[in-house]
Scaffold this motif. Sequence first.
Motif, short mmCIF file in Angstrom:
data_model
loop_
_atom_site.label_atom_id
_atom_site.label_comp_id
_atom_site.label_asym_id
_atom_site.label_seq_id
_atom_site.Cartn_x
_atom_site.Cartn_y
_atom_site.Cartn_z
N TYR A 129 0.82 -1.20 0.00
CA TYR A 129 0.00 0.00 0.00
C TYR A 129 0.87 1.26 0.00
N HIS A 130 0.35 2.30 -0.62
CA HIS A 130 0.98 3.62 -0.55
C HIS A 130 0.68 4.22 0.83
N TYR A 179 0.06 -5.84 10.19
CA TYR A 179 0.19 -7.03 9.35
C TYR A 179 -1.17 -7.37 8.75
N THR A 180 -1.58 -6.54 7.78
CA THR A 180 -2.85 -6.77 7.10
C THR A 180 -2.59 -6.74 5.60
N ALA A 181 -3.62 -7.13 4.84
CA ALA A 181 -3.47 -7.18 3.38
C ALA A 181 -4.82 -7.02 2.71
N ALA A 182 -4.75 -6.77 1.40
CA ALA A 182 -5.95 -6.70 0.56
C ALA A 182 -5.89 -7.84 -0.44
N HIS A 183 -7.03 -8.53 -0.59
CA HIS A 183 -7.15 -9.61 -1.58
C HIS A 183 -8.49 -9.45 -2.26
N LYS A 184 -8.58 -9.89 -3.52
CA LYS A 184 -9.80 -9.70 -4.31
C LYS A 184 -10.96 -10.56 -3.83
N LYS A 185 -10.70 -11.81 -3.39
CA LYS A 185 -11.81 -12.73 -3.11
C LYS A 185 -11.84 -13.32 -1.70
N LEU A 186 -10.71 -13.43 -1.01
CA LEU A 186 -10.70 -14.08 0.30
C LEU A 186 -11.56 -13.32 1.30
N ILE A 236 -6.57 -10.55 6.10
CA ILE A 236 -7.24 -9.86 4.99
C ILE A 236 -8.27 -8.89 5.58
N THR A 237 -8.07 -7.58 5.30
CA THR A 237 -8.99 -6.57 5.82
C THR A 237 -9.52 -5.64 4.74
N ASP A 238 -9.09 -5.87 3.49
CA ASP A 238 -9.45 -4.94 2.43
C ASP A 238 -9.59 -5.67 1.09
N ARG A 239 -10.19 -5.02 0.12
CA ARG A 239 -10.30 -5.55 -1.24
C ARG A 239 -9.23 -4.91 -2.12
N GLY A 240 -8.78 -5.66 -3.09
CA GLY A 240 -7.75 -5.17 -3.99
C GLY A 240 -6.71 -6.26 -4.16
N PRO A 241 -5.66 -6.04 -4.80
CA PRO A 241 -5.29 -4.84 -5.56
C PRO A 241 -6.10 -4.73 -6.84
N PHE A 242 -6.22 -3.53 -7.32
CA PHE A 242 -7.04 -3.29 -8.50
C PHE A 242 -6.18 -3.29 -9.76
N SER A 243 -5.39 -4.31 -9.88
CA SER A 243 -4.55 -4.55 -11.05
C SER A 243 -4.62 -6.04 -11.34
N ARG A 298 -1.47 -8.25 -10.16
CA ARG A 298 -1.11 -8.49 -8.76
C ARG A 298 -2.19 -9.27 -8.04
N GLU A 299 -1.78 -10.09 -7.07
CA GLU A 299 -2.69 -10.93 -6.30
C GLU A 299 -3.02 -10.36 -4.93
N ILE A 300 -2.04 -9.72 -4.28
CA ILE A 300 -2.22 -9.28 -2.90
C ILE A 300 -1.46 -7.99 -2.65
N ASP A 301 -2.07 -7.10 -1.87
CA ASP A 301 -1.42 -5.87 -1.42
C ASP A 301 -1.15 -6.02 0.07
#
Length: 187
Positions: free
Chosen positions: A97-98, A117-124, A145-152, A155-158
């Motif tokens: 993340y920025h 120690y968190t991350a963004a994933h599209k489906k989890l 996992i606490t967020d959705r993304g990455p929006f690319s 990439r699989e995980i932010d």
Amino acid sequence: MTPKNLIILLSCLSFLTISAQEKKAQTKEKAKEHTTKTVDNKEIKENKDQLKTVSSTKVDTSKIKLKNIVKEIDSTSNALLDVNFKLLKKKAHASYYHQKFHGKRTASGKKFDNNGYTAAHKKLPFGTKVKVTNEVNGKFVIVEITDRGPFSKAREIDLTKKAFMEIADNKKSGVVFVTLEVVEEKK
């Protein structure tokens, strides 16, 4: 050979002899350190045998947050974790993340902390714990996992910046190839 050249040659030879002696001394010190580590590992293994635990997973990190309990793990030993890892994907692209998102709300409603120690994933599902392992150096972190993304699509995980920097070799790189494994409790 002139006396001047002879003196220069002798001084060079004495320098090389001193350098060789220094290298031998360094080698002896390294051997002592290795012996100490071996003794320490034996002591650790003996203590674990007394507790009747079985070592199964090599651990690189000093803290793993699992079920809101922080477990201290010695980085030089093997530790038994009460979890299984289910492979999700290999050779996945991970980024971070920025800083501009620090303090903002995530899709789960939690406040984003770039030092956590968190991350963004599209489906989890939110709250899922994921072990993210750098495929080059073997370092890993466990994130929630606490967020959705990455929006690319690439990439699989932010990851948070802190989690990313713990597993990255090149701190200036923005993307790392990782293996993603879902953390499941043993039954």
